[in-house]
Scaffold this active site. Structure first.
Site: not given
Length: 403
Positions: A211-213, A277
């Site tokens: 995942a992305n932040r 994102a």
């Protein structure tokens, strides 16, 4: 007239920007509003109750302990007998009182007692606006439902001082009042918009994922801002912990391929704002069971596959929206990478920002962006994500109006 019959309680606090309150009163009354002013003691050092009263054609309230005004608990009457409370200018001191529930003068008591919408127009030195205490107070007030207009960037009253801290101009405040009271036109009425937000989760196994932040705050705020301007908005959201915005149809997805399907299935649309994102890669084949560690053995290799490029797909689709906006979250060469993305993805605008860990933007409540288009680059100051969303929504409305 846009505000015919509306009652505005205008609270004027101390600061050189108090002189703008005189023009604000005139502009509100031109549109049919009745303006009832309250002035703090500090405000009276900058403009006089005589001038405020003459322009408002109303009694000016200044004293919490006035025998005449308080004989029928006047501060409660002021707090309730209005459609909207406007604080302009709003000093750092008065906002601090509001955030902490203090009520030691007429203005702060009215603000604590009101159950009406409140619109705040801050005005102060840039260092005061940027101070950690002010930032905390602003976030508290926003969480309490207080609406903000500004502050804006520009020259200060102090010699050689410039930055974020100027009070919004009277006509900008009037526009915000009209919008809050639903008395004005909706520039995006009849338009459809698709917004993506948050991260995607690409499963490695039933427990782990790539995942992305991303918190989703910016995308959700943009969806809400477009809806506020009248657009029919569908928000396609990855996994987030924040609430769905009001007035928006929200579709929840997990993976990039699900997000792409949800977006494409809702074309054609007038506007696409791709904020999410999206993870660039996924595991080529995710495990059906949790991958177990084995003592003495190296971790299993992860074979990655590229995820679909949602922005590029939308930017080159045969049902391409009239306006396509992409986001470029970068940690270096922000402007260069944003320009490259604009060309490669077929977007009309790229909102580029530096998301290096030290900026606190990923997962935070503030943003500092550059708006990149074929015409050039416009850099915006450090703003709350709600403010970025409102500005972007107005920019989109303007672009479509001129199309």
């Amino acid at each position: 007239m846009e505000l015919q019959g509306k009652r505005i309680l205008l609270i004027i606090s101390g600061g050189i920007a108090a002189y703008k309150s005189l023009d604000l009163i005139r502009r509100l009354r031109e549109r049919g509003a009745a303006v009832r002013p309250v002035m703090t003691k500090a405000a009276q050092e900058f403009v006089t109750p005589l001038a405020v009263g003459a322009l408002s054609a109303s009694h000016v309230y200044v004293d919490l302990f006035s025998r005449e005004d308080e004989q029928d608990v006047g501060h409660i009457r002021l707090a309730r007998d209005t459609d909207l409370v406007v604080v302009a200018p709003a000093s750092a001191d008065l906002m601090a009182k509001m955030a902490h529930g203090l009520a030691d003068d007429l203005a702060s008591t009215v603000l604590l007692a009101t159950d009406r919408p409140v619109l705040v127009a801050p005005a102060m030195n840039p260092k005061m606006w940027a101070a950690p205490a002010t930032r905390r107070n602003v976030e508290t007030l926003k969480a309490d439902g207080i609406r903000f207009i500004g502050p804006m960037t520009g020259e200060m009253a102090e010699s050689s001082e410039a930055g974020v801290g100027r009070m919004a101009e009277p006509l900008e405040i009037v526009a915000a009042v009209v919008e809050l009271l639903d008395g004005g036109p909706k520039p995006l009425a009849g338009r459809t918009a698709i917004v993506t937000s948050g991260p995607t989760h690409e499963p490695i196994d039933p427990v782990r994922y790539i995942a992305n932040r991303s918190s989703g705050r910016q995308g959700h705020a943009i969806a809400a801002a477009l809806a506020k301007l009248g657009a029919d908005v569908t928000l396609v959201s990855g996994p987030v912990t924040i609430s769905d915005p009001a007035g928006v149809k929200t579709v929840h997805v997990e993976r990039a391929d699900e997000m792409l399907e949800a977006v494409v299935s809702r074309l054609p649309a007038d506007i696409a704002v791709m904020v999410a994102a999206v993870a660039d890669w996924r595991v080529a084949t995710s495990a059906g069971q949790k991958i177990k560690k084995k003592s003495g053995e190296p971790p299993p290799p992860l074979v990655l596959a590229e995820n679909p490029d949602i922005l590029k797909t939308v930017g080159h689709h045969d049902k391409r929206p009239k306006l396509v906006v992409g986001f470029a979250a970068e940690t270096q060469d922000v402007e260069k990478n944003g320009r490259d993305k604009l060309l490669r993805k077929g977007a009309d605008l790229i909102v580029a920002n530096d998301v290096s860990p030290e900026t606190g933007i990923m997962g935070g409540t503030r943003n500092r962006v550059k708006i990149i288009s074929a015409k050039g680059v416009e850099e915006w100051p450090d703003l709350g994500k709600d403010e970025v969303a409102a500005r972007l929504a107005n920019l989109i409305a303007g672009r479509l109006a001129g199309a």
